[in-house]
Motif scaffolding. Structure first.
Motif, PDB file in Angstrom:
ATOM      1  N   ALA A 155     -10.659 -51.827  29.901  1.00  0.00           N
ATOM      2  CA  ALA A 155      -9.931 -50.602  29.613  1.00  0.00           C
ATOM      3  C   ALA A 155      -8.470 -50.741  30.026  1.00  0.00           C
ATOM      4  N   MET A 156      -8.220 -51.514  31.073  1.00  0.00           N
ATOM      5  CA  MET A 156      -6.844 -51.646  31.540  1.00  0.00           C
ATOM      6  C   MET A 156      -6.012 -52.509  30.588  1.00  0.00           C
ATOM      7  N   LYS A 157      -6.661 -53.314  29.748  1.00  0.00           N
ATOM      8  CA  LYS A 157      -5.929 -54.176  28.819  1.00  0.00           C
ATOM      9  C   LYS A 157      -5.953 -53.620  27.398  1.00  0.00           C
ATOM     10  N   ASP A 158      -6.131 -52.282  27.268  1.00  0.00           N
ATOM     11  CA  ASP A 158      -6.164 -51.593  25.975  1.00  0.00           C
ATOM     12  C   ASP A 158      -7.246 -52.139  25.041  1.00  0.00           C
ATOM     13  N   LYS A 159      -8.423 -52.381  25.591  1.00  0.00           N
ATOM     14  CA  LYS A 159      -9.557 -52.818  24.783  1.00  0.00           C
ATOM     15  C   LYS A 159     -10.682 -51.795  24.949  1.00  0.00           C
TER      16      LYS A 159
ATOM     17  N   ASP B 235     -12.527 -50.334  22.705  1.00  0.00           N
ATOM     18  CA  ASP B 235     -13.723 -50.520  21.890  1.00  0.00           C
ATOM     19  C   ASP B 235     -14.755 -51.393  22.604  1.00  0.00           C
ATOM     20  N   ILE B 236     -14.302 -52.405  23.310  1.00  0.00           N
ATOM     21  CA  ILE B 236     -15.221 -53.259  24.070  1.00  0.00           C
ATOM     22  C   ILE B 236     -15.780 -52.492  25.263  1.00  0.00           C
ATOM     23  N   THR B 237     -14.922 -51.735  25.937  1.00  0.00           N
ATOM     24  CA  THR B 237     -15.354 -50.971  27.097  1.00  0.00           C
ATOM     25  C   THR B 237     -16.401 -49.938  26.724  1.00  0.00           C
ATOM     26  N   ILE B 238     -16.155 -49.211  25.650  1.00  0.00           N
ATOM     27  CA  ILE B 238     -17.108 -48.202  25.201  1.00  0.00           C
ATOM     28  C   ILE B 238     -18.397 -48.865  24.730  1.00  0.00           C
ATOM     29  N   GLY B 239     -18.267 -49.994  24.041  1.00  0.00           N
ATOM     30  CA  GLY B 239     -19.452 -50.714  23.585  1.00  0.00           C
ATOM     31  C   GLY B 239     -20.337 -51.165  24.730  1.00  0.00           C
ATOM     32  N   VAL B 240     -19.736 -51.650  25.803  1.00  0.00           N
ATOM     33  CA  VAL B 240     -20.514 -52.087  26.973  1.00  0.00           C
ATOM     34  C   VAL B 240     -21.188 -50.895  27.634  1.00  0.00           C
ATOM     35  N   ALA B 241     -20.453 -49.804  27.804  1.00  0.00           N
ATOM     36  CA  ALA B 241     -21.020 -48.626  28.470  1.00  0.00           C
ATOM     37  C   ALA B 241     -22.156 -48.012  27.662  1.00  0.00           C
ATOM     38  N   VAL B 242     -21.947 -47.828  26.380  1.00  0.00           N
ATOM     39  CA  VAL B 242     -22.983 -47.233  25.532  1.00  0.00           C
ATOM     40  C   VAL B 242     -24.148 -48.201  25.355  1.00  0.00           C
ATOM     41  N   GLY B 243     -23.856 -49.482  25.239  1.00  0.00           N
ATOM     42  CA  GLY B 243     -24.916 -50.477  25.113  1.00  0.00           C
ATOM     43  C   GLY B 243     -25.803 -50.537  26.340  1.00  0.00           C
ATOM     44  N   SER B 244     -25.206 -50.459  27.518  1.00  0.00           N
ATOM     45  CA  SER B 244     -25.993 -50.462  28.751  1.00  0.00           C
ATOM     46  C   SER B 244     -26.883 -49.231  28.836  1.00  0.00           C
TER      47      SER B 244
ATOM     48  N   THR C   3     -21.289 -34.781  27.755  1.00  0.00           N
ATOM     49  CA  THR C   3     -20.073 -35.099  28.504  1.00  0.00           C
ATOM     50  C   THR C   3     -19.522 -36.463  28.109  1.00  0.00           C
ATOM     51  N   ALA C   4     -20.389 -37.452  28.002  1.00  0.00           N
ATOM     52  CA  ALA C   4     -19.942 -38.793  27.614  1.00  0.00           C
ATOM     53  C   ALA C   4     -19.382 -38.806  26.202  1.00  0.00           C
TER      54      ALA C   4
ATOM     55  N   ILE D 278     -15.465 -39.875  25.318  1.00  0.00           N
ATOM     56  CA  ILE D 278     -15.144 -41.136  24.650  1.00  0.00           C
ATOM     57  C   ILE D 278     -14.884 -40.981  23.164  1.00  0.00           C
ATOM     58  N   SER D 279     -14.933 -39.772  22.657  1.00  0.00           N
ATOM     59  CA  SER D 279     -14.820 -39.587  21.214  1.00  0.00           C
ATOM     60  C   SER D 279     -13.444 -39.948  20.656  1.00  0.00           C
ATOM     61  N   ASP D 280     -12.375 -39.796  21.434  1.00  0.00           N
ATOM     62  CA  ASP D 280     -11.049 -40.120  20.906  1.00  0.00           C
ATOM     63  C   ASP D 280     -10.643 -41.575  21.136  1.00  0.00           C
ATOM     64  N   GLY D 281     -11.399 -42.327  21.928  1.00  0.00           N
ATOM     65  CA  GLY D 281     -11.133 -43.750  22.116  1.00  0.00           C
ATOM     66  C   GLY D 281      -9.988 -44.061  23.056  1.00  0.00           C
ATOM     67  N   GLN D 282      -9.550 -43.091  23.823  1.00  0.00           N
ATOM     68  CA  GLN D 282      -8.462 -43.315  24.775  1.00  0.00           C
ATOM     69  C   GLN D 282      -8.956 -43.002  26.180  1.00  0.00           C
ATOM     70  N   SER D 283      -8.347 -43.678  27.153  1.00  0.00           N
ATOM     71  CA  SER D 283      -8.726 -43.412  28.534  1.00  0.00           C
ATOM     72  C   SER D 283      -7.552 -42.816  29.291  1.00  0.00           C
TER      73      SER D 283
END
Length: 97
Positions: A1-5, A7-16, A57-58, A62-67
């Motif tokens: 998330a700190m490197k503006d990625k 989609d990968i961060t959300i994918g890992v969280a939702v996948g887990s 809540t999740a 995460i719906s807008d894709g920004q942190s």
């Protein structure tokens, strides 16, 4: 998330979360069944409401894709609130037949 990625961060969280729902919970029920302990997927209203609130809540966060730091703080606060709610919640005793 700190490197503006995000989609990968959300994918890992939702996948887990999906892996836990589809594998670990049913696996726990099977292990309990094999060891002779009463455990099923019959969730009480309290557990159902907390699961629904967690999913909503999740999705909202995460719906807008920004942190943002406030979104992270909201998730941490929601975690503490749910932890406190489960700590003080009294389960209804189920009758085993």
């Amino acid at each position: 998330a700190m490197k503006d990625k995000m989609d990968i961060t959300i994918g890992v969280a939702v996948g887990s979360s999906t892996q836990i729902c589809l594998f670990v919970i049913p696996f726990s029920v099977i292990i309990a069944w094999m060891s002779g302990r009463p455990l099923d997927l019959n969730f009480a209203p309290f557990e159902t409401v907390t699961l629904f609130a967690s999913v909503i809540t999740a999705v909202i966060l995460i719906s807008d894709g920004q942190s943002h730091w406030l979104k992270g703080m909201t998730l941490v606060l929601a975690y503490f609130i749910l932890s406190a709610a489960y700590f003080v919640h009294k389960d209804v005793e189920l009758k085993t037949e």
